[in-house]
Scaffold this motif. Structure first.
Motif, PDB file in Angstrom:
ATOM      1  N   SER A 235       1.408  -0.257   0.581  1.00 22.13           N
ATOM      2  CA  SER A 235       0.909   0.737  -0.379  1.00 22.13           C
ATOM      3  C   SER A 235       0.980   2.150   0.177  1.00 22.13           C
TER       4      SER A 235
ATOM      5  N   ILE B 181       2.684   0.659  -5.036  1.00 18.73           N
ATOM      6  CA  ILE B 181       3.669  -0.072  -4.250  1.00 18.73           C
ATOM      7  C   ILE B 181       5.043   0.189  -4.865  1.00 18.73           C
TER       8      ILE B 181
ATOM      9  N   TYR C 192      -2.453   0.354  -8.513  1.00 17.92           N
ATOM     10  CA  TYR C 192      -3.769  -0.274  -8.441  1.00 17.92           C
ATOM     11  C   TYR C 192      -4.663   0.216  -9.583  1.00 17.92           C
TER      12      TYR C 192
END
Length: 300
Positions: free
Chosen positions: A170, A181, A265
């Motif tokens: 990440s 990512i 995320y």
């Protein structure tokens, strides 16, 4: 002028423990949750151990108990295990509490839900994760949402390992601090691209420890967004400034109509990510740079 007495993180944690248990937290003497040699026996041994833990022991010593007595014994054992889990997490949190914390008190409703959600967390690695959350919340109340707590409650140890693998791949950008990512790119459709070259290229993240099955599991529990995300078309000359763990990656877009692709995320995933110990994956970084070599000019 009146002097304000501030409390350390551990002192605040001890206050919370007294309000919940009626006594202070006892720091752990040694790491908990490690298996002993006797726990690695054959199936029959494991079966007896699990039966005893459940309170429904198959041992002959309990044959004289009535069904009601066995039920009461099981409930009592469950309550004791839950209390042990909670106290162990509170004790582990002592190790992560910083010296200086916010003067704001932790939300009592948040803390009560935290306690309720941790009662059945017996895996030592997961207990450490919960302990870090409590320490972080004491240091900065409001840092972890209740939604994140409920997401973590659903997470298995296997999914926690998947999150660890994802964390190692990440990075962040200067424009958006939420981790992502990167795995590929595409060119906006054009006749020239169709006739002369490839319009899309992607990495196989499984080569770097993160399988597609793990990605789907992180999506399912709400730590990654449910679909791949595109950056939007990037103009030639636009600077890239990525923070890959502790490494700075600097580059410039060198091709027209470029769109970068990545997994991003969620808010809960972003809150949990800093709790993990991460290591840069040099193979992933080298492969990503090689993939983008025709569209990004990276600085040395």
């Amino acid at each position: 002028m009146t002097k304000i007495n501030t409390l350390t993180g551990q002192q605040r944690l001890q206050q919370l423990a007294k309000s919940q248990f009626g006594s202070a937290v006892i720091p752990p003497v040694e790491a908990a949750g490690k298996s002993t040699n006797s726990e690695q026996g054959q199936f029959s041994d494991k079966h007896r151990q699990l039966s005893a833990r459940s309170g429904a022991s198959v041992a002959t010593g309990y044959a004289g108990l009535t069904l009601t007595q066995r039920a009461e014994r099981r409930i009592q054992m469950q309550l004791e295990r839950q209390q042990q889990n909670l106290e162990r997490i509170m004790a582990l949190a002592l190790e992560y509490c910083p010296e200086y914390v916010s003067t704001q008190d932790i939300d009592p409703d948040w803390f009560q839900q935290f306690c309720d959600l941790t009662l059945d967390i017996s895996n030592f690695s997961m207990q450490q994760l919960w302990a870090k959350i409590l320490a972080g919340e004491i240091a900065s109340p409001g840092k972890f949402s209740l939604k994140t707590l409920h997401t973590l409650k659903r997470m298995s140890f296997k999914e926690a390992l998947a999150l660890q693998q994802a964390a190692n791949l990440s990075c962040r950008t200067r424009q958006d601090p939420t981790a992502r990512i990167y795995f590929g790119y595409s060119h906006r459709p054009s006749l020239w691209r169709v006739l002369t070259g490839r319009s899309r290229a992607v990495l196989n993240l499984n080569q770097f420890g993160l399988s597609y099955t793990q990605i789907l599991s992180l999506i399912d529990i709400g730590l990654l967004h449910s679909s791949e995300i595109e950056s939007g078309e990037l103009p030639i000359g636009q600077a890239l400034n990525w923070q890959y763990l502790h490494l700075n990656i600097i580059g410039t877009i060198s091709s027209k109509n470029v769109v970068l692709q990545y997994y991003k995320y969620t808010a809960s995933g972003a809150e949990l990510l800093p709790l993990l110990s991460t290591q840069p994956n040099q193979q992933y970084l080298d492969a990503l740079k090689q993939l983008l070599v025709g569209i990004v000019s990276f600085s040395d």
